[in-house]
Scaffold this motif. Structure first.
Motif, PDB file in Angstrom:
ATOM      1  N   PRO A  70      24.550 -79.975  21.569  1.00  0.00           N
ATOM      2  CA  PRO A  70      25.982 -80.296  21.441  1.00  0.00           C
ATOM      3  C   PRO A  70      26.232 -81.317  20.340  1.00  0.00           C
ATOM      4  CG  PRO A  70      25.031 -81.522  23.251  1.00  0.00           C
ATOM      5  CD  PRO A  70      23.910 -80.692  22.682  1.00  0.00           C
ATOM      6  N   LEU A  71      26.081 -80.899  19.100  1.00  0.00           N
ATOM      7  CA  LEU A  71      26.295 -81.830  17.985  1.00  0.00           C
ATOM      8  C   LEU A  71      27.756 -82.263  17.931  1.00  0.00           C
ATOM      9  CD1 LEU A  71      24.213 -80.195  15.121  1.00  0.00           C
ATOM     10  CD2 LEU A  71      23.561 -82.101  16.600  1.00  0.00           C
ATOM     11  N   PRO A  72      28.021 -83.485  17.470  1.00  0.00           N
ATOM     12  CA  PRO A  72      29.402 -83.967  17.352  1.00  0.00           C
ATOM     13  C   PRO A  72      30.226 -83.053  16.440  1.00  0.00           C
ATOM     14  CG  PRO A  72      27.842 -85.756  17.027  1.00  0.00           C
ATOM     15  CD  PRO A  72      27.044 -84.493  17.052  1.00  0.00           C
ATOM     16  N   ALA A 104      25.198 -86.120  24.448  1.00  0.00           N
ATOM     17  CA  ALA A 104      25.124 -86.618  23.071  1.00  0.00           C
ATOM     18  C   ALA A 104      23.942 -87.578  22.987  1.00  0.00           C
ATOM     19  CB  ALA A 104      26.416 -87.337  22.689  1.00  0.00           C
ATOM     20  N   ALA A 105      23.391 -87.720  21.798  1.00  0.00           N
ATOM     21  CA  ALA A 105      22.224 -88.589  21.628  1.00  0.00           C
ATOM     22  C   ALA A 105      22.631 -90.048  21.501  1.00  0.00           C
ATOM     23  CB  ALA A 105      21.455 -88.174  20.376  1.00  0.00           C
ATOM     24  N   PRO A 106      21.774 -90.960  21.996  1.00  0.00           N
ATOM     25  CA  PRO A 106      21.965 -92.393  21.695  1.00  0.00           C
ATOM     26  C   PRO A 106      21.453 -92.635  20.279  1.00  0.00           C
ATOM     27  CG  PRO A 106      20.022 -92.092  23.074  1.00  0.00           C
ATOM     28  CD  PRO A 106      20.585 -90.721  22.821  1.00  0.00           C
ATOM     29  N   THR A 107      22.327 -92.459  19.303  1.00  0.00           N
ATOM     30  CA  THR A 107      21.902 -92.232  17.921  1.00  0.00           C
ATOM     31  C   THR A 107      21.253 -93.430  17.233  1.00  0.00           C
ATOM     32  OG1 THR A 107      24.171 -92.657  17.187  1.00  0.00           O
ATOM     33  CG2 THR A 107      23.541 -90.365  17.557  1.00  0.00           C
ATOM     34  N   ALA A 108      21.488 -94.642  17.722  1.00  0.00           N
ATOM     35  CA  ALA A 108      20.836 -95.797  17.090  1.00  0.00           C
ATOM     36  C   ALA A 108      19.318 -95.705  17.214  1.00  0.00           C
ATOM     37  CB  ALA A 108      21.333 -97.096  17.722  1.00  0.00           C
ATOM     38  N   LEU A 158      30.625 -87.158  26.337  1.00  0.00           N
ATOM     39  CA  LEU A 158      31.391 -86.885  25.127  1.00  0.00           C
ATOM     40  C   LEU A 158      32.563 -87.828  24.960  1.00  0.00           C
ATOM     41  CD1 LEU A 158      31.500 -83.107  24.369  1.00  0.00           C
ATOM     42  CD2 LEU A 158      29.926 -84.868  23.662  1.00  0.00           C
ATOM     43  N   GLY A 159      32.857 -88.639  25.968  1.00  0.00           N
ATOM     44  CA  GLY A 159      33.880 -89.669  25.824  1.00  0.00           C
ATOM     45  C   GLY A 159      33.564 -90.590  24.655  1.00  0.00           C
ATOM     46  N   THR A 160      32.282 -90.651  24.287  1.00  0.00           N
ATOM     47  CA  THR A 160      31.845 -91.435  23.138  1.00  0.00           C
ATOM     48  C   THR A 160      32.642 -91.062  21.882  1.00  0.00           C
ATOM     49  OG1 THR A 160      29.603 -91.646  23.991  1.00  0.00           O
ATOM     50  CG2 THR A 160      29.855 -91.861  21.625  1.00  0.00           C
ATOM     51  N   PHE A 161      32.974 -89.781  21.736  1.00  0.00           N
ATOM     52  CA  PHE A 161      33.624 -89.304  20.506  1.00  0.00           C
ATOM     53  C   PHE A 161      35.136 -89.216  20.633  1.00  0.00           C
ATOM     54  CE2 PHE A 161      29.414 -87.173  20.744  1.00  0.00           C
ATOM     55  CZ  PHE A 161      28.814 -87.899  19.738  1.00  0.00           C
ATOM     56  N   ARG A 196      25.301 -93.842   4.761  1.00  0.00           N
ATOM     57  CA  ARG A 196      25.606 -92.604   5.477  1.00  0.00           C
ATOM     58  C   ARG A 196      26.119 -92.973   6.872  1.00  0.00           C
ATOM     59  NH1 ARG A 196      21.262 -89.554   6.564  1.00  0.00           N
ATOM     60  NH2 ARG A 196      21.957 -87.499   5.892  1.00  0.00           N
ATOM     61  N   PHE A 197      27.181 -92.316   7.326  1.00  0.00           N
ATOM     62  CA  PHE A 197      27.875 -92.732   8.540  1.00  0.00           C
ATOM     63  C   PHE A 197      27.640 -91.778   9.722  1.00  0.00           C
ATOM     64  CE2 PHE A 197      29.742 -95.642   5.732  1.00  0.00           C
ATOM     65  CZ  PHE A 197      30.518 -96.558   6.436  1.00  0.00           C
ATOM     66  N   PHE A 198      27.845 -92.349  10.910  1.00  0.00           N
ATOM     67  CA  PHE A 198      27.879 -91.646  12.198  1.00  0.00           C
ATOM     68  C   PHE A 198      26.481 -91.212  12.672  1.00  0.00           C
ATOM     69  CE2 PHE A 198      32.486 -90.237  11.048  1.00  0.00           C
ATOM     70  CZ  PHE A 198      32.887 -91.556  11.070  1.00  0.00           C
ATOM     71  N   SER A 199      26.403 -90.165  13.463  1.00  0.00           N
ATOM     72  CA  SER A 199      25.214 -89.859  14.266  1.00  0.00           C
ATOM     73  C   SER A 199      23.915 -89.743  13.463  1.00  0.00           C
ATOM     74  CB  SER A 199      25.430 -88.562  15.056  1.00  0.00           C
ATOM     75  OG  SER A 199      26.458 -88.725  15.994  1.00  0.00           O
ATOM     76  N   PHE A 200      23.945 -89.018  12.343  1.00  0.00           N
ATOM     77  CA  PHE A 200      22.745 -88.858  11.531  1.00  0.00           C
ATOM     78  C   PHE A 200      22.708 -89.858  10.371  1.00  0.00           C
ATOM     79  CE2 PHE A 200      22.354 -84.165  12.879  1.00  0.00           C
ATOM     80  CZ  PHE A 200      21.395 -84.476  13.833  1.00  0.00           C
ATOM     81  N   GLY A 201      23.557 -90.862  10.447  1.00  0.00           N
ATOM     82  CA  GLY A 201      23.697 -91.803   9.346  1.00  0.00           C
ATOM     83  C   GLY A 201      22.738 -92.972   9.404  1.00  0.00           C
ATOM     84  N   ASP A 202      23.065 -93.998   8.610  1.00  0.00           N
ATOM     85  CA  ASP A 202      22.228 -95.192   8.493  1.00  0.00           C
ATOM     86  C   ASP A 202      22.511 -96.154   9.637  1.00  0.00           C
ATOM     87  OD1 ASP A 202      20.896 -94.445   6.072  1.00  0.00           O
ATOM     88  OD2 ASP A 202      22.747 -94.852   4.976  1.00  0.00           O
TER      89      ASP A 202
END
Length: 340
Positions: free
Chosen positions: A148-150, A175-179, A207-210, A329-335
């Protein structure tokens, strides 16, 4: 406090569509609250900000392939389901598209081994679905489900594991804990060798995260709830870290929310589990977390508000402006950012 206060301009091309080729090669912004300085590093430099006796706290939740496509048994209409959280047994709270076709009593067929019936519609439009299946639900989900990618990620994910942390263990997140995506096994071993304790919590990310904050006044926002677990072992490690004057470093806003939820119940920490809807925004007083590792978040989101509470709103907005100028780079796959 106004939601618009947490807005910023972000060029669309800075939204990361794919993960960094090597997890710990992502960039790292070091935000120092005491000196109000900003330094640019890479994530493998994180060792510089972890000391012997500190505790690095990680969320070990694992993302389930929660996106399913099926057809309505009576009409054959295509229906998309996103599993949000298990309510009980084989009943799940879900997001259904298109919602107008998903009324109570509707049966959705996903395969000859899996079907579901809508048994309740929530106030927010989410549906409770009771699943019937032949075999083991998790195995069927692995076979049929998609990650379930954002919604802001349009690129195809070639390797499912890149949307999992290397230490993911307990299945249950939408959703992943992306940090935590920046850590490698090798980097974690270096951290252990330095004498840093590693502790785990579990918080299943919803998904409330988004979801954007839709009210003008921040205090009026109703936070989504997520299931968490903090073991006595982790509580003991963190309590000892605080007692000796060392630092607790939380990896991700989900870890922060878990630790601060438990601290509101009992401090020093004790074993705890349940649902949390803690909403952290400026003027919140942190009880446990001393440093935070986090990604760059959506404008006007509850996550922007949380990091603004940990630093200050003005300083965070300055850091984000600099991140845009430096083409982070921003958000889930970002920096990543570490706030010290």
């Amino acid at each position: 406090m106004n939601t618009k206060d947490f807005d910023y301009d972000l060029p669309e091309e800075l939204i990361a569509q794919t993960p960094c080729e090597k997890r710990d090669n992502s960039r790292l912004m070091v935000v120092n609250r005491e000196h109000t300085t900003i330094v640019h590093k890479h994530f493998y430099d994180i060792l510089e900000y972890l000391g012997e006796g500190d505790t690095l706290t990680l969320n070990n939740t694992r993302v389930i392939p929660a996106r399913l496509f099926g057809t309505k048994a009576d009409t054959g209409a295509v229906i998309e389901i996103l599993l949000l959280k298990r309510v009980q047994g084989d009943i799940w709270e879900t997001l259904v598209k298109p919602g107008k076709k998903a009324r109570i009593g509707a049966v959705i067929e996903f395969s000859d081994r899996l079907r579901g019936e809508i048994i309740e519609i929530k106030e927010d439009g989410n549906r409770h679905i009771q699943f019937q299946y032949d075999g083991i639900f998790e195995e069927i989900l692995d076979e049929l489900g998609m990650m379930p990618l954002p919604p802001y990620i349009k690129a195809k994910l070639e390797d499912r594991e890149r949307y999992q942390t290397v230490y993911s263990k307990v299945k249950g997140s939408a959703a992943a804990p992306t940090a935590g995506l920046h850590f490698t096994e090798e980097l974690l071993e270096e951290i252990r060798q330095k004498g840093v304790h590693i502790a785990y919590v579990t918080l299943h990310v919803g998904l409330g995260t988004f979801r954007p904050v839709k009210v003008d006044n921040v205090e009026e926002h109703k936070m989504h709830s997520e299931y968490y677990v903090l073991t006595q072992e982790t509580a003991d490690i963190i309590n000892e870290t605080k007692r000796t004057g060392n630092k607790v470093i939380a990896v991700g806003t989900t870890t922060v929310r878990t630790l601060e939820t438990v601290a509101q119940k009992s401090y020093p920490l004790q074993e705890s589990s349940g649902w949390t809807d803690i909403f952290i925004y400026p003027e919140y007083e942190f009880k446990v977390v001393d440093r935070m590792i986090t990604n760059f978040h959506l404008p006007e989101s509850t996550l922007m508000m949380l990091v603004s509470a940990f630093a200050s709103k003005d300083f965070i907005m300055k850091a984000y402006k600099e991140a845009v100028e430096e083409k982070y780079r921003f958000f889930s796959f970002g920096d990543s950012m570490i706030i010290v």
